[in-house]
Design a protein around this motif. Structure first.
Motif, short mmCIF file in Angstrom:
data_model
loop_
_atom_site.label_atom_id
_atom_site.label_comp_id
_atom_site.label_asym_id
_atom_site.label_seq_id
_atom_site.Cartn_x
_atom_site.Cartn_y
_atom_site.Cartn_z
N ALA A 188 15.51 -21.80 -12.51
CA ALA A 188 16.08 -20.78 -13.40
C ALA A 188 16.06 -19.41 -12.73
O ALA A 188 17.04 -18.65 -12.82
N ARG A 189 14.94 -19.09 -12.08
CA ARG A 189 14.85 -17.79 -11.40
C ARG A 189 15.85 -17.70 -10.25
O ARG A 189 16.47 -16.66 -10.02
N ALA A 190 16.02 -18.82 -9.52
CA ALA A 190 16.98 -18.84 -8.42
C ALA A 190 18.40 -18.63 -8.95
O ALA A 190 19.18 -17.86 -8.37
N LEU A 191 18.73 -19.28 -10.05
CA LEU A 191 20.06 -19.12 -10.64
C LEU A 191 20.30 -17.68 -11.07
O LEU A 191 21.40 -17.13 -10.87
N ARG A 192 19.29 -17.07 -11.65
CA ARG A 192 19.43 -15.68 -12.09
C ARG A 192 19.71 -14.77 -10.89
O ARG A 192 20.55 -13.87 -10.95
N ALA A 193 19.02 -15.05 -9.77
CA ALA A 193 19.23 -14.25 -8.57
C ALA A 193 20.61 -14.53 -7.96
O ALA A 193 21.28 -13.63 -7.46
N PHE A 194 21.04 -15.78 -8.04
CA PHE A 194 22.33 -16.16 -7.47
C PHE A 194 23.48 -15.37 -8.10
O PHE A 194 24.44 -15.00 -7.41
N LEU A 195 23.39 -15.12 -9.39
CA LEU A 195 24.49 -14.46 -10.08
C LEU A 195 24.68 -13.02 -9.61
O LEU A 195 25.72 -12.41 -9.86
N ARG A 196 23.69 -12.49 -8.90
CA ARG A 196 23.82 -11.14 -8.34
C ARG A 196 24.27 -11.19 -6.88
O ARG A 196 24.34 -10.16 -6.22
N ASP B 165 14.88 -28.01 -17.51
CA ASP B 165 14.45 -27.42 -18.78
C ASP B 165 15.60 -26.62 -19.39
O ASP B 165 16.66 -26.44 -18.78
N LEU B 166 15.36 -26.14 -20.61
CA LEU B 166 16.39 -25.41 -21.34
C LEU B 166 16.78 -24.13 -20.63
O LEU B 166 17.97 -23.77 -20.57
N GLU B 167 15.81 -23.42 -20.05
CA GLU B 167 16.12 -22.16 -19.39
C GLU B 167 17.10 -22.38 -18.23
O GLU B 167 18.08 -21.63 -18.08
N THR B 168 16.85 -23.41 -17.42
CA THR B 168 17.75 -23.71 -16.30
C THR B 168 19.12 -24.11 -16.82
O THR B 168 20.15 -23.69 -16.28
N ALA B 169 19.16 -24.93 -17.88
CA ALA B 169 20.43 -25.36 -18.46
C ALA B 169 21.23 -24.16 -18.97
O ALA B 169 22.45 -24.06 -18.75
N ILE C 206 29.07 -20.15 -1.25
CA ILE C 206 28.33 -21.24 -1.88
C ILE C 206 26.84 -21.01 -1.71
O ILE C 206 26.36 -20.75 -0.59
N LEU C 207 26.10 -21.11 -2.81
CA LEU C 207 24.65 -20.98 -2.80
C LEU C 207 24.03 -22.23 -3.41
O LEU C 207 24.55 -22.78 -4.38
N THR C 208 22.92 -22.69 -2.84
CA THR C 208 22.21 -23.84 -3.41
C THR C 208 20.74 -23.52 -3.61
O THR C 208 20.14 -22.77 -2.83
N ALA C 209 20.17 -24.08 -4.67
CA ALA C 209 18.72 -24.03 -4.91
C ALA C 209 18.23 -25.47 -4.90
O ALA C 209 18.66 -26.27 -5.73
N GLU C 210 17.33 -25.81 -3.98
CA GLU C 210 16.94 -27.20 -3.77
C GLU C 210 15.43 -27.35 -3.68
O GLU C 210 14.74 -26.45 -3.21
N ASP C 211 14.95 -28.50 -4.10
CA ASP C 211 13.52 -28.79 -4.07
C ASP C 211 13.29 -30.18 -3.48
O ASP C 211 13.18 -31.16 -4.21
N PRO C 212 13.17 -30.27 -2.14
CA PRO C 212 13.33 -29.22 -1.13
C PRO C 212 14.74 -29.27 -0.54
O PRO C 212 15.55 -30.09 -0.94
#
Length: 565
Positions: A375-383, A396-400, A347-353
């Motif tokens: 969006a950048r965090a999600l892209r990294a998560f997939l790897r 935003d649309l990119e994150t969606a 499990i990975l999470t991207a949080e602010d904060p």
């Protein structure tokens, strides 16, 4: 979910055969439902009275029970701890054992870490004794009284504080911020806020005043304001405690503080912003001991809870929690993550904060200023070969699009949106630019929620609602029948507010083939909502009315929320 001390008490009572497994289940259900003290529930269920409970704990510790009401503690023992330490650990030295060990009464006698830390501070062997909670609270007030504002600042170099200017250098600011009365004042403010279970503490400078406010159960209350000239020293003290740059007052800063109060470690998230009259500081209180991250503790109806569990146990898809800021979305998502957190799942999470540390889960803080976006965090998560991903918010649309891509490639994705109701999340995503067919392929459910205040159980009072009251809920006398209504009169337990604690009201929308058809035809929110209701969705309004019928909240409280949806 009960805390570590309660867990130890539960295990102790099981080992002594005072409790059986069936009783434990019943007690934990009551704890999760009400949030009351575990010891209080034990007494109410007549498993033990308070004296018997203390005796069991004392026997386990190999010590005894102290009657603090009849005991006059000698000054030499009181002087071993200062007021801050005594209140921080919730502990009072009361004497010595025959072997020279220091006898200490504390409000968490099964928390062995307190004894270890007091041993380190005092360089003495510590033996923990037991006393009634009310007696300990009274003794703390008697022997370690909270200082008044005047007492806190007596002896302070007032001329130095009054001379503080915006252009003072770092050394001068540090000298004032570390002045003993300033340190004591900040400690007392933090102690009182945490003791009252405030969620936020606001330090606000204005042209002619300096205000300090606490947020309790979603509502701000102002404390007695300190002198205006203390704004810079107090803010500087907080910045020193949180490791921020006290010389920089032109840009926002963020930091963290960890303090101990009554034996509990509390995290404080610090945020500063520059204003016209100085820096405004807000501290978010992150007290793990009062945040229950079990799904069962959220107060959902059993049928809705089971639907939610079914959704988050799916192998892939997107599950969204929606609602305004402060509606408990993060707590619900954390509870969902805790439910699915198994050794077999990455499990990975991207949080602010990142608000709370979750065991076994990799958590990444978002820093948009350096380009670390959702969006950048999600892209990294997939790897990173995850099974489950939480992205704090779809902004935003990119994150969606990244969240949808993750779900379509076999991942379960949790996230949040800011919409008024569950159906609004679908139209919001389409408005962002998400293609309906992609939404239909990925979205599995939407949970909308609000937080409303609970009636204080100590001053809960029955009353007969007027016709005008019922009209606010859109109900008739016939619909109400013989149901009882309640309000809180106000008492010392709730600071005369009438409310103590909060609970969620929710609506859970399951994405069905019929809903997908409406999404494909770009149907408006009201059409989606009506179809979901037709298929059995309990709306926010219906859930709010249920809380009134159950005696959990008041008409006045729920009307603030059901008029919005």
């Amino acid at each position: 979910m009960i805390n570590n001390e309660d867990e130890m008490l539960k295990n102790l009572l099981l080992s002594e055969k005072i409790l059986n497994e069936d009783q434990v289940v019943e007690l934990e259900e009551e704890f999760n439902r009400t949030g009351r003290l575990f010891t209080e529930i034990l007494v109410d269920y007549e498993i033990l009275d308070s004296d018997q409970l203390m005796a069991v704990i004392a026997t386990h510790l190999g010590t005894g029970v102290v009657n603090l009401t009849d005991l006059e503690i000698e000054k030499e023992y009181i002087d071993l701890l200062d007021s801050n330490q005594a209140r921080m650990y919730g502990a009072i030295p009361v004497g010595e054992d025959e072997d020279g060990s220091l006898k200490v009464v504390c409000n968490n006698p099964l928390n062995f870490q307190i004894a270890d830390e007091l041993h380190f501070i005092l360089d003495k062997n510590i033996r923990i004794y037991v006393a009634k909670e009310g007696q300990l609270a009274n003794a703390l007030e008697k022997y370690y009284p909270a200082e008044t504002m005047n007492e806190m600042f007596s002896g302070m170099d007032l001329e130095l504080a009054e001379a503080v200017e915006e252009d003072w250098d770092t050394e001068d600011l540090e000298a004032v911020a570390n002045d003993t009365p300033i340190v004591r004042f900040v400690d007392v403010v933090l102690y009182q806020a945490i003791k009252d279970q405030a969620s936020d503490i606001h330090f606000e400078p204005f042209e002619n005043s300096f205000k300090i406010r606490y947020r309790l159960d979603g509502v701000l209350y102002e404390m007695a304001p300190p002198p205006k000239n203390l704004a810079i020293p107090v803010v500087s003290r907080i910045k020193i405690m949180s490791g921020l740059n006290i010389a920089e007052r032109r840009v926002p800063q963020d930091g963290r503080i960890q303090v101990r109060v009554a034996g509990k470690k509390i995290d404080l998230r610090v945020s500063t912003i520059p204003t016209q009259y100085g820096e405004s500081v807000v501290l978010r209180v992150l007290d793990r001991t009062i945040v229950n991250l079990d799904l069962e503790s959220l107060g959902f109806e059993r049928e809705v809870l089971q639907q939610l569990k079914d959704m988050i146990s799916l192998p892939n898809g997107i599950f969204i929690v929606t609602g305004p800021t402060g509606s408990g979305k993060t707590t619900t998502l954390y509870s969902a993550l805790k439910e699915v957190n198994k050794i077999s799942e990455k499990i990975l999470t991207a949080e602010d904060p990142v608000e709370y540390d979750l065991d076994g889960i990799m958590q990444l803080p978002i820093h948009e200023t350096i380009g670390m976006t959702f969006a950048r965090a999600l892209r990294a998560f997939l790897r990173q070969d995850p099974d489950i991903i939480m992205v704090g918010e779809i902004r935003d649309l990119e994150t969606a699009q990244m969240a949808i891509q993750a779900s379509l490639t076999g991942h379960l994705v949790f996230s949040t949106l800011h919409t008024k109701e569950a159906a609004g999340a679908l139209t919001r995503l389409i408005d962002m630019g998400v293609e309906p067919f992609l939404l239909n392929s990925s979205l599995i459910g939407v949970l909308a929620q609000r937080l409303i205040r609970r009636i204080c159980t100590f001053c809960k009072t029955e009353y007969l609602p007027t016709d005008d009251d019922l009209e606010l809920l859109g109900l008739t006398r016939k619909e109400v029948g013989d149901r009882k209504f309640y309000y809180g009169k106000g008492c010392s337990k709730c600071n005369n507010i009438g409310y103590k604690g909060r609970k969620a009201i929710i609506e859970l929308m399951k994405i069905t083939p019929e809903i997908n058809e409406l999404v494909s035809s770009m149907s408006p929110t009201i059409t989606l909502r009506d179809k979901a209701k037709e298929q059995g969705m309990i709306t926010l309004r219906e859930d709010a009315i249920r809380t009134v019928f159950n005696g959990e909240s008041t008409i006045e409280e729920v009307v603030k929320y059901i008029t919005m949806v």
